[in-house]
Structures are given as C-alpha cells and as structure tokens.
Design an enzyme around this catalytic site. Structure first.
Site, short mmCIF file in Angstrom:
data_model
loop_
_atom_site.label_atom_id
_atom_site.label_comp_id
_atom_site.label_asym_id
_atom_site.label_seq_id
_atom_site.Cartn_x
_atom_site.Cartn_y
_atom_site.Cartn_z
N GLU A 1 -78.16 15.77 43.70
CA GLU A 1 -77.02 14.85 43.70
C GLU A 1 -75.79 15.48 44.35
O GLU A 1 -75.10 14.84 45.15
CB GLU A 1 -76.70 14.40 42.28
CG GLU A 1 -75.59 13.37 42.21
CD GLU A 1 -75.47 12.69 40.84
OE1 GLU A 1 -74.84 11.61 40.77
OE2 GLU A 1 -76.01 13.24 39.86
N HIS B 1 -75.04 10.71 38.21
CA HIS B 1 -76.27 10.56 37.43
C HIS B 1 -76.39 11.76 36.50
O HIS B 1 -76.68 11.60 35.31
CB HIS B 1 -77.48 10.43 38.36
CG HIS B 1 -78.72 10.01 37.65
ND1 HIS B 1 -78.79 8.84 36.91
CD2 HIS B 1 -79.94 10.60 37.54
CE1 HIS B 1 -80.00 8.73 36.38
NE2 HIS B 1 -80.71 9.79 36.74
N HIS C 1 -78.95 10.76 27.84
CA HIS C 1 -79.49 9.91 28.90
C HIS C 1 -80.15 8.69 28.27
O HIS C 1 -81.20 8.79 27.66
CB HIS C 1 -80.52 10.72 29.69
CG HIS C 1 -80.95 10.08 30.97
ND1 HIS C 1 -80.77 8.74 31.25
CD2 HIS C 1 -81.55 10.60 32.08
CE1 HIS C 1 -81.25 8.46 32.44
NE2 HIS C 1 -81.73 9.58 32.97
N LYS D 1 -73.33 11.85 30.47
CA LYS D 1 -74.57 12.12 29.74
C LYS D 1 -74.43 13.36 28.87
O LYS D 1 -75.16 13.53 27.89
CB LYS D 1 -75.74 12.29 30.71
CG LYS D 1 -76.21 11.00 31.36
CD LYS D 1 -77.42 11.26 32.25
CE LYS D 1 -77.94 9.97 32.89
NZ LYS D 1 -77.03 9.46 33.94
N PHE E 1 -86.68 8.14 38.44
CA PHE E 1 -88.06 8.51 38.75
C PHE E 1 -88.66 7.40 39.61
O PHE E 1 -88.38 6.21 39.42
CB PHE E 1 -88.87 8.64 37.47
CG PHE E 1 -88.73 9.97 36.78
CD1 PHE E 1 -88.03 11.02 37.35
CD2 PHE E 1 -89.32 10.18 35.55
CE1 PHE E 1 -87.92 12.25 36.73
CE2 PHE E 1 -89.21 11.40 34.90
CZ PHE E 1 -88.51 12.44 35.50
N CYS F 1 -84.59 5.11 35.19
CA CYS F 1 -83.21 5.52 34.89
C CYS F 1 -82.15 4.76 35.70
O CYS F 1 -80.96 4.92 35.45
CB CYS F 1 -83.05 7.01 35.15
SG CYS F 1 -84.33 8.01 34.40
#
Length: 402
Positions: free
Chosen positions: A305, A294, A331, A326, A390, A162
């Site tokens: 976050e 994010h 995403h 998003k 990830f 990501c």
C-alpha cells in the site's frame, strides 16, 4: 450527473455503540482490541479481537426478531437506525421507490452457521430452526433494512472480502450520481468473531497474538474486529431542498482487479484504484490531504500500500497523512471500509486525523507520515479511503468537505 452527499451516519463497533462515541475514541487513540469472550476460546491460538463487549441482543430485539437476525444483521439494523434518524428522511411514496440498500459483508451469518454446525455435528441434533437459511444468507441485513424502512428501490449485498463495504458504497454512489436513485442506505457489517471464524483465519498465519501495529517495523499481523457502519447517500439537490445537514460530499470512486494472486496484493492494482478515484473525483493529486489506509498490519499489505501511494503521488506522498484505524477497532473484513469512512468524515468536518496507534518503530519500506499514536489537528479538504481485498479486488472512495 448528480452530486452525492452523505446526510446520515451510524455505527456500532469495538470503539463505541454510536458515531459520537466512536469518533471520541478515534480522537483519543483508544484501543478496542482485547481478549475474546467466545465459546471454546481456549482451543484457539489467536485469542484477541476487536469484540463489541457487553453487547446484549435482548436489549434491542425481541425473541421473534432474534430468531431471524444473525449478529451481523443486528449490527446493521442498529447502525441503520442511527444513520436514517440523523438523515431525517422518511421513505414513503415516490421517495421509497427511488431509495434502496447496498451493503457489504464477507462472512454474512457466520455466527448462525457456527452455532448450527455445532448443533448438528457436535450435539447430534437432526433438526435446525426453519429460519436458518434466511438468517445466515449474506443479503439478510440488506433485506431487513429495506423492510424496516420501506426502501423499495435497488437493494442487494456485495461480497468482495475486505473491500466489500467500499464496493457497496461505491455502487450506491454511482446509483445516486447517475439518477437511478434519490437516496441509498449503504455501508457494511461483519460478525466473524466466533470459533469457526477465528479458526479459519488462523490457518492463513497472518494473525497477531497481541496487537495490530500497521506500518510499524514490529508489526506481526492483523487482528479481526466486528461491527457495522451505515450511511445515507443522497442526491445533493434533494438534500438541500429539504434543509438536511450535509456531513460531506462523495466525489469519486474507482475499483480494480489485480488479476494476479488470491492472497498476495499487487502494487499496480492498488495504485490504479487510487489514481482512478482521484481522476473520477476530478481533483488534483495535491488536493488530497489524508488517506484512511487499508493498513492491516501485515507486511505484505502495508509495504504494498505504501509503495502504491508513493507511486501515485510522487513528491506529494511526503506531504500526505495516512493512518490505519484498524489499529484501534481491528479488521472488520467486509464491514471495515464503512467504519473507516467515519474517520474520513471526522477529518473533513472536525479537522482531526485519526492516528495509527501501537506504532513502535519506523519501517523504511513504509516511509510515509502514518500519524503515529496521537491524533492530529489538520485542515483537509479532500480525503481517500482505501480497501484492498483478498482476490486482488480494490476499491477506493474520494470524499470532499462540504
């Protein structure tokens, strides 16, 4: 060290087929997430996504090109056309030698893989098209962009899940800043909305069945999207000498690794990336006015976050605006940071902060100004774009109004 500016931007994503349409959708808080129109969707438990509806590849590419271009490559080429056209650059001679391509993607040619696994395993075919390998490889988009525009400098692809786009754009920034390149075409793309792509993500049990609601107490997971964002990063003096329109300046970049868990994010890793980008940009924390988060809509990401932002900014965290687009486009995995950079440019140039739509109920663990549901007019001079992937791979970019 050279200053680096953005002189071109292009996109195709669930909100629009170009930059102006996308920014209009962000200002209006439109949602590009809806019912998926893909093969075997009835076999999926997750049937929504940020899909580019009405897309017809034959409108843009001929039969020979389609045989070579996976969907993610097509999106990249379309976004690159817009970005390079806006930049006004023609890559020839010495400039071609000193200009390159760095893109981010995670799935690469996943649609091509999905189609050909079906052909071999389901339909029982014993042969596939001879160009399947060059069509599905992750560097296909970067290679085709380099060939179409004669970009003969450093060209490669970054795959960090990501955070792929932010890592790619950060590398492009550093190459121009250190003098290795005069201009770099950079960004990212993704096209994972196929049966195999969605089915794999279903296994993680982090997907929402109805909507993406980052930072809201009622959130229930992430929603995938598709598309591309492409930019031209250019050395400032070169851009100024030719009278180019400058969209904004790239002033800082940092990347860190959590080195802790393959899927669970670390507050410390995210905070180090945020603080590192601010330090690299040589600005004060109080100078940051907006962060494009994010913000995936999963509890683990959102809370981590927000905690990282609070740790880095202290009391200034309450004065920050932080939103997740998003919620509108989904995403885009490896392409997400590139599309989100458009919201950062809009904040700097137009003074419009894109909202976090779908927000229903405050989460005490995300007690920041998340610009809920409605875009906001606000003057900001420095912004950040966060990406946390990830594998614990974090990348944060800092931009400044020019």
């Amino acid at each position: 060290m050279h200053r680096v500016v953005i002189t071109g931007a292009g996109t195709i994503n669930p909100l629009g087929a170009d930059v102006s349409t996308t920014l209009e959708a962000m200002r209006e808080g439109r949602c590009g997430i809806g019912q998926l129109d893909i093969l075997d969707v009835d076999r999926l438990s997750i049937q929504i996504g940020g899909q580019i509806k009405g897309y017809d590849e034959t409108t843009y590419f001929n039969r020979q090109q389609i045989a070579l271009y996976d969907r993610f490559t097509q999106f990249t080429l379309l976004a690159a056309r817009e970005a390079i056209s806006q930049s006004g650059l023609t890559f020839s001679g010495a400039l071609a030698d000193r200009s390159g391509v760095i893109f981010g993607t995670s799935g690469g040619g996943l649609n091509t893989q999905d189609e050909n696994y079906r052909a071999v395993y389901q339909a029982g075919k014993n042969r596939v098209h001879p160009f399947i390998v060059p069509k599905l490889m992750n560097n296909a988009a970067a290679s085709h962009v380099s060939m179409e525009w004669n970009l003969r400098g450093p060209s490669f692809t970054v795959a960090t899940a990501c955070a792929s786009s932010n890592h790619a754009m950060g590398q492009a920034f550093n190459m121009v800043r250190c003098g290795m390149a005069t201009a770099m075409v950079t960004g990212g793309s993704e096209a994972m909305l196929c049966f195999g792509g969605i089915k794999a993500w279903e296994g993680l049990r982090v997907m929402s069945r109805d909507a993406c609601r980052p930072f809201s107490a009622t959130r229930n997971g992430m929603v995938q999207g598709e598309g591309a964002g492409v930019f031209v990063f250019e050395e400032y003096e070169h851009a100024r000498a030719r009278g180019a329109e400058i969209l904004c300046e790239v002033i800082g970049f940092a990347m860190t690794s959590d080195a802790s868990d393959i899927v669970t994010p670390s507050k410390q890793g995210a905070a180090r990336a945020i603080a590192g980008a601010i330090s690299d940009a040589r600005v004060a924390r109080e100078d940051i006015g907006y962060i494009n988060a994010h913000g995936t809509g999963t509890a683990a990401n959102d809370k981590t976050e927000c905690a990282a932002v609070a740790d880095v900014f202290g009391a200034h965290a309450d004065a920050l605006m932080i939103s997740s687009t998003k919620s509108m486009h989904g995403h885009l995995i490896g392409g997400t940071g590139a599309v989100e950079l458009l919201a950062c440019i809009m904040a700097l140039r137009d003074g419009v902060i894109a909202p976090t739509i779908g927000f229903e109920e405050p989460d005490p663990e995300c007690a920041l100004d998340v610009v809920p549901n409605v875009a906001r007019d606000a003057k900001v001079d420095v912004v950040l774009s966060n990406a946390f992937a990830f594998g614990g791979l974090n990348a944060v970019i800092a931009l400044k109004k020019h």
